[in-house]
Write a protein that holds these residues in place. Sequence first.
Motif, short mmCIF file in Angstrom:
data_model
loop_
_atom_site.label_atom_id
_atom_site.label_comp_id
_atom_site.label_asym_id
_atom_site.label_seq_id
_atom_site.Cartn_x
_atom_site.Cartn_y
_atom_site.Cartn_z
N CYS A 13 0.82 -1.21 0.00
CA CYS A 13 0.00 0.00 0.00
C CYS A 13 0.86 1.26 0.00
O CYS A 13 0.49 2.25 -0.63
CB CYS A 13 -0.97 -0.02 1.17
SG CYS A 13 -2.28 -1.24 0.94
N ALA A 75 -7.78 -3.32 -0.84
CA ALA A 75 -6.96 -2.13 -1.09
C ALA A 75 -7.66 -1.09 -1.95
O ALA A 75 -7.12 -0.01 -2.17
CB ALA A 75 -5.64 -2.54 -1.74
N PRO A 87 -5.10 0.03 3.73
CA PRO A 87 -6.16 -0.80 3.14
C PRO A 87 -7.23 -1.11 4.18
O PRO A 87 -6.99 -1.03 5.38
CB PRO A 87 -5.41 -2.07 2.77
CG PRO A 87 -4.37 -2.20 3.85
CD PRO A 87 -3.94 -0.78 4.14
#
Length: 128
Positions: A13, A75, A87
Amino acid sequence: MDTRIEQIVSEFCEGNRLLEKKTEARGKCLITSIELEKKLAEAGISVEFVRVDAINYLSREHWAILVDNSTVIDATARQFDEGAAFPLIQDLESWLDDCVEWLEDDLDYEVYVYWKDESPRESGWWIP
């Protein structure tokens, strides 16, 4: 959830911060889930894909990663809810409830769990 999974998801992420924006996350749930699954697989971690489909409206679907048949890593949830965590990590039932709200309808849904390119391992009706 395993700390190795948390670390890989966090790193993934961090490298995909654009997905924090609703406009960047929209329509990217499948490809993002595939990319995240590959990162986890590189570390020897097996996960599955979960997909929610509207039964009577074929183009309504959303994909995410399923860990241990109980925890969903999504996500791209911000395509639906800009206030969602990035996420979004939830138990499966809560994620399913959110999916119906995000898709903004009262349709019946079917839930599929996939392992890579195989047919659904299990599926079942899920009616909110």
